[in-house]
Design a protein around this motif. Structure first.
Motif, PDB file in Angstrom:
ATOM      1  N   ALA A  17    -112.909  -2.804  37.611  1.00 27.63           N
ATOM      2  CA  ALA A  17    -112.625  -4.408  37.604  1.00 27.63           C
ATOM      3  C   ALA A  17    -113.141  -4.147  39.688  1.00 27.63           C
ATOM      4  N   ALA A  18    -112.942  -5.644  40.072  1.00 32.04           N
ATOM      5  CA  ALA A  18    -113.340  -6.160  41.197  1.00 32.04           C
ATOM      6  C   ALA A  18    -112.977  -6.617  41.532  1.00 32.04           C
ATOM      7  N   ASP A  19    -113.344  -6.985  43.179  1.00 29.30           N
ATOM      8  CA  ASP A  19    -111.637  -7.519  44.115  1.00 29.30           C
ATOM      9  C   ASP A  19    -112.898  -7.983  44.886  1.00 29.30           C
ATOM     10  N   ALA A  20    -112.753  -9.685  45.290  1.00 30.36           N
ATOM     11  CA  ALA A  20    -113.064 -10.306  46.250  1.00 30.36           C
ATOM     12  C   ALA A  20    -112.989  -9.657  47.366  1.00 30.36           C
ATOM     13  N   HIS A  21    -112.652  -8.388  48.082  1.00 28.42           N
ATOM     14  CA  HIS A  21    -112.537  -7.887  49.420  1.00 28.42           C
ATOM     15  C   HIS A  21    -112.952  -6.501  49.566  1.00 28.42           C
ATOM     16  N   PRO A  22    -113.321  -6.577  50.780  1.00 31.74           N
ATOM     17  CA  PRO A  22    -114.377  -5.808  50.712  1.00 31.74           C
ATOM     18  C   PRO A  22    -113.597  -3.809  50.948  1.00 31.74           C
ATOM     19  N   ARG A  23    -112.274  -3.906  51.259  1.00 28.39           N
ATOM     20  CA  ARG A  23    -111.723  -2.910  50.987  1.00 28.39           C
ATOM     21  C   ARG A  23    -110.413  -2.206  49.471  1.00 28.39           C
ATOM     22  N   CYS A  24    -110.053  -1.452  49.970  1.00 25.85           N
ATOM     23  CA  CYS A  24    -109.216  -0.967  48.188  1.00 25.85           C
ATOM     24  C   CYS A  24    -107.498  -1.607  48.762  1.00 25.85           C
ATOM     25  N   THR A  25    -107.460  -2.610  49.234  1.00 25.49           N
ATOM     26  CA  THR A  25    -106.278  -2.759  49.655  1.00 25.49           C
ATOM     27  C   THR A  25    -105.641  -3.205  48.173  1.00 25.49           C
ATOM     28  N   ILE A  26    -105.878  -3.526  47.117  1.00 24.72           N
ATOM     29  CA  ILE A  26    -104.680  -3.457  46.275  1.00 24.72           C
ATOM     30  C   ILE A  26    -104.763  -2.436  45.342  1.00 24.72           C
ATOM     31  N   PHE A  27    -105.215  -1.581  45.436  1.00 23.84           N
ATOM     32  CA  PHE A  27    -105.624  -0.312  44.891  1.00 23.84           C
ATOM     33  C   PHE A  27    -104.738   1.033  44.563  1.00 23.84           C
ATOM     34  N   PRO A  28    -103.791   1.142  44.063  1.00 22.98           N
ATOM     35  CA  PRO A  28    -104.208   1.666  43.066  1.00 22.98           C
ATOM     36  C   PRO A  28    -103.008   0.565  41.528  1.00 22.98           C
ATOM     37  N   PHE A  29    -103.219  -0.515  42.523  1.00 26.04           N
ATOM     38  CA  PHE A  29    -102.707  -1.599  41.557  1.00 26.04           C
ATOM     39  C   PHE A  29    -103.172  -2.548  41.016  1.00 26.04           C
ATOM     40  N   SER A  30    -103.447  -2.737  40.022  1.00 30.89           N
ATOM     41  CA  SER A  30    -104.968  -3.983  39.047  1.00 30.89           C
ATOM     42  C   SER A  30    -103.938  -5.156  38.912  1.00 30.89           C
ATOM     43  N   VAL A  31    -102.657  -5.524  39.172  1.00 30.92           N
ATOM     44  CA  VAL A  31    -102.251  -6.304  39.489  1.00 30.92           C
ATOM     45  C   VAL A  31    -103.533  -7.245  41.138  1.00 30.92           C
ATOM     46  N   GLY A  32    -103.989  -8.707  40.342  1.00 34.95           N
ATOM     47  CA  GLY A  32    -104.156  -9.140  42.016  1.00 34.95           C
ATOM     48  C   GLY A  32    -105.872  -7.869  42.413  1.00 34.95           C
ATOM     49  N   MET A  33    -106.554  -7.538  41.222  1.00 35.50           N
ATOM     50  CA  MET A  33    -108.115  -7.439  40.961  1.00 35.50           C
ATOM     51  C   MET A  33    -108.840  -8.767  40.301  1.00 35.50           C
ATOM     52  N   ASP A  34    -109.307  -9.661  40.571  1.00 36.96           N
ATOM     53  CA  ASP A  34    -109.865 -10.537  40.020  1.00 36.96           C
ATOM     54  C   ASP A  34    -110.787 -10.363  38.887  1.00 36.96           C
ATOM     55  N   TYR A  35    -111.063  -9.805  38.744  1.00 40.27           N
ATOM     56  CA  TYR A  35    -111.801  -9.375  37.726  1.00 40.27           C
ATOM     57  C   TYR A  35    -111.979  -8.166  37.001  1.00 40.27           C
ATOM     58  N   PHE A  36    -112.196  -8.004  35.755  1.00 41.43           N
ATOM     59  CA  PHE A  36    -111.884  -7.068  34.718  1.00 41.43           C
ATOM     60  C   PHE A  36    -112.962  -6.813  34.065  1.00 41.43           C
ATOM     61  N   GLY A  37    -113.929  -5.860  33.479  1.00 43.15           N
ATOM     62  CA  GLY A  37    -114.535  -5.785  32.198  1.00 43.15           C
ATOM     63  C   GLY A  37    -114.042  -5.553  31.037  1.00 43.15           C
ATOM     64  N   LYS A  38    -114.385  -5.194  30.199  1.00 46.83           N
ATOM     65  CA  LYS A  38    -114.108  -4.759  28.943  1.00 46.83           C
ATOM     66  C   LYS A  38    -113.372  -4.089  28.425  1.00 46.83           C
ATOM     67  N   GLY A  39    -113.758  -2.978  28.571  1.00 41.14           N
ATOM     68  CA  GLY A  39    -113.493  -1.957  28.950  1.00 41.14           C
ATOM     69  C   GLY A  39    -114.327  -0.990  28.061  1.00 41.14           C
ATOM     70  N   THR A  40    -113.913   0.182  28.146  1.00 41.74           N
ATOM     71  CA  THR A  40    -114.656   0.719  27.386  1.00 41.74           C
ATOM     72  C   THR A  40    -113.831   2.707  27.116  1.00 41.74           C
ATOM     73  N   LEU A  41    -113.567   3.161  25.577  1.00 39.23           N
ATOM     74  CA  LEU A  41    -113.142   4.470  25.106  1.00 39.23           C
ATOM     75  C   LEU A  41    -113.029   5.579  25.646  1.00 39.23           C
ATOM     76  N   VAL A  42    -112.738   5.903  25.859  1.00 36.58           N
ATOM     77  CA  VAL A  42    -112.655   7.653  26.400  1.00 36.58           C
ATOM     78  C   VAL A  42    -111.889   8.170  25.096  1.00 36.58           C
ATOM     79  N   THR A  43    -112.064   9.181  24.222  1.00 38.26           N
ATOM     80  CA  THR A  43    -111.440  10.054  23.590  1.00 38.26           C
ATOM     81  C   THR A  43    -111.546  11.628  23.832  1.00 38.26           C
ATOM     82  N   VAL A  44    -110.584  11.805  24.208  1.00 42.30           N
ATOM     83  CA  VAL A  44    -110.485  13.751  24.757  1.00 42.30           C
ATOM     84  C   VAL A  44    -110.334  14.132  23.669  1.00 42.30           C
ATOM     85  N   SER A  45    -110.524  15.096  22.978  1.00 40.62           N
ATOM     86  CA  SER A  45    -109.742  16.182  21.784  1.00 40.62           C
ATOM     87  C   SER A  45    -109.472  17.456  22.254  1.00 40.62           C
TER      88      SER A  45
END
Length: 125
Positions: free
Chosen positions: A96-124
């Motif tokens: 995800a990307a936030d149009a702000h140079p500092r990680c002020t929103i993190f760890p919250f996802s609400v407010g992040m401006d852009y998200f990718g589609k994701g990649t699945l990680v499965t740990v057996s």
């Protein structure tokens, strides 16, 4: 247009390692914070790590020592190195990307401006 594309997910045995990549385009790394989030089945999305435009990094306490965020600006790519993986790490991992140079929103996802589609990680186990 901002675009984020994750790759590198897959199936790994417990104790193994995996590195995810987030290929980014359409913005200047100096002006954005880029973060990794994950969402396990039946659970809410949670923050993993964040990289500020000033190259400051943050990782949630529960994952410190196992997960590391880094970047290769020449390749416009952000990485998430994961080691000693556990079945509880199984999730879809999002960049995800936030149009702000500092990680002020993190760890919250609400407010992040852009998200990718994701990649699945499965740990057996």
């Amino acid at each position: 247009e901002v675009q984020l594309a994750e790759s590198g997910g897959g199936l790994v045995e417990a104790g193994g390692s995996l590195t995810l990549s987030c290929s980014a385009s359409g913005f200047n790394f100096d002006d954005y914070a880029i973060a990794w989030f994950r969402q396990a089945p039946g659970k809410e999305r949670e923050g993993v790590s964040c990289l500020g435009g000033d190259e400051s990094t943050y990782t949630v306490d529960s994952l410190k020592g196992r997960f590391t965020i880094s970047s290769d600006r020449a390749k416009n790519t952000v990485y998430l190195q994961m080691s000693d993986l556990k079945p509880d790490d199984t999730a879809v991992y999002y960049c995800a990307a936030d149009a702000h140079p500092r990680c002020t929103i993190f760890p919250f996802s609400v407010g992040m401006d852009y998200f990718g589609k994701g990649t699945l990680v499965t740990v057996s186990s």
